[in-house]
Design an enzyme around this catalytic site. Sequence first.
Site, PDB file in Angstrom:
ATOM      1  N   ASN A 174       0.843  -1.204   0.000  1.00  0.00           N
ATOM      2  CA  ASN A 174       0.000   0.000   0.000  1.00  0.00           C
ATOM      3  C   ASN A 174       0.877   1.252   0.000  1.00  0.00           C
ATOM      4  O   ASN A 174       1.659   1.400  -0.941  1.00  0.00           O
ATOM      5  CB  ASN A 174      -1.164  -0.057   0.996  1.00  0.00           C
ATOM      6  CG  ASN A 174      -0.840  -0.304   2.446  1.00  0.00           C
ATOM      7  OD1 ASN A 174      -0.239  -1.304   2.782  1.00  0.00           O
ATOM      8  ND2 ASN A 174      -1.258   0.588   3.302  1.00  0.00           N
ATOM      9  N   ASP A 175       0.775   2.124   0.962  1.00  0.00           N
ATOM     10  CA  ASP A 175       1.368   3.467   0.848  1.00  0.00           C
ATOM     11  C   ASP A 175       2.872   3.487   0.548  1.00  0.00           C
ATOM     12  O   ASP A 175       3.630   2.725   1.146  1.00  0.00           O
ATOM     13  CB  ASP A 175       1.209   4.239   2.163  1.00  0.00           C
ATOM     14  CG  ASP A 175      -0.152   4.107   2.776  1.00  0.00           C
ATOM     15  OD1 ASP A 175      -1.040   3.487   2.169  1.00  0.00           O
ATOM     16  OD2 ASP A 175      -0.322   4.620   3.899  1.00  0.00           O
TER      17      ASP A 175
END
Length: 496
Positions: free
Chosen positions: A47-48
């Site tokens: 993810n991020d």
Amino acid sequence: MKEWTREERYKKLSDYSDDYMEELAKRVAQSPFRQHYHIQPNTGLLNDPNGFTYFDGKWHLFYQWFPMGAVHGLKHWFYLTSTDLVNWNEEGVALLPDTEYDSHGVYSGSGFVKDGQLHIMYTGNVRTEEWERVPNQIVARMEADGSFTKFLPPAIAGKPDGYTDHVRDPKVWKQHGLYYAVIGAQRTDETGTILLYRSKDALEWELMGEIDAGLPDFGFMWECPDLFEIDGKTVLLFSPQGIEPEGDRYHNIFQTGYVIADDFRMDELKLEHNGFQELDAGFDFYATQTAESPDGRRILTAWMGLPDVAYPTDSEDWAHCLTLPRELAIKDGKLIQKPVRELVALRKEKTVYDAGLLSSEKTIERNGGNCYELQLDVAFPTSADHAPVTLELCEDAANDKRFRITLDPSVKKITIDRSRCGIPFAEDFGTTRTLTVEQMDAVKLQIFVDTSSIEIFVNDGEGTFTSRVFPQAGETGLSLAAGSTIDYSLEIWELA
Ligand code: FRU
């Protein structure tokens, strides 16, 4: 689809043998949806982007990683380096959830340089026996051998008064000899906000207060804040959760956008601006992070995915990728995003498809797969009745499947439609996205297609559409259609 128990989600990487992880990676490598030039996980879920920093002659970039499958389980930081923002070396897992202050996840954070060494500040996520969340903000230093020394106890332990346990994602920068950090937070009344901290040594932090961005009731949580200057203006970028759709805007489950202030006096914590603007108009864009390049450019990357949305590769035990790096600038009160110029290094052969006037449909003959850069320039003669132009990508032979881009100069809108593109997914959030474009006498589209993503830059970054797509075998066709005469040119580069 595999149902993950809590126990499975919180198993450690060390609970799995190297053989197991190798087998998993081999299986993932067989996926038809693996990207060619985007950062993606070898197994599990990305993810991020985190810790994005230029330091010691190279770029350092990390991402949130759950290694074992496509689920938001126990998060680690995976580490990559690059000298050119194009070719990335995989350095491996860099931060493990191995202390009592980050036992349930090494959550998002940022990088900064102190005393000639790369440092990071991240959120250590802890769950108590009762499964209550405790957020800790932890500083760590990278040593010469690439290992990290975590400074414990945490720089900021637990949550400050007035906020819930949703306090995370510190973004640090240095200014006038002091360190500052913005941190995403939720007030006890369940509205989102951003806290500003400062420190002399990046170890002891003092809460200055909330940044007053004049948006007191704008969603229930603000994640991944970032604050920086471009051309003397202050940009506050963040990912608010809980914003309802409004016209063409805010159709993804969660948003990412920004405000721009002429002047931000940090001691007053007040940021006056002309309103929140969404940064990207596509389907899959979230949790941005920026870094400054040695030549002063502000470079952005983001997660090309969203929380709480199921993706077609979930069943293959991997998910998501990062966006291409983009250079930010401010133009007419808006942030514009251009693919970084270094990306021309990906270009191989170029084909120019006979340009000129077009008034019907044209199939673009091409042998390659879905791995190319396309540039389309369209001019609408002012005398014409301005019928829409459509560009279709990822078409099958029967012309049944396609990703459609429609330019409609009569309403000055560009619409993307993935309703018939590859494997359908996330349809509950709609299958089209629309962007209003100020200037439509002439339109330029620069499009990066990778196996399972399409990034569209409109008019040199005035607008962008970032989306995942999952076209299947043979869905690589291209066509351009004009309802009335247009003047156009179309070029395609095969990409390495
Ligand atoms: C955003 C986010 C962050 C958090 C991280 C956990 O996608 O929820 O707020 O730090 O992901 O992986």
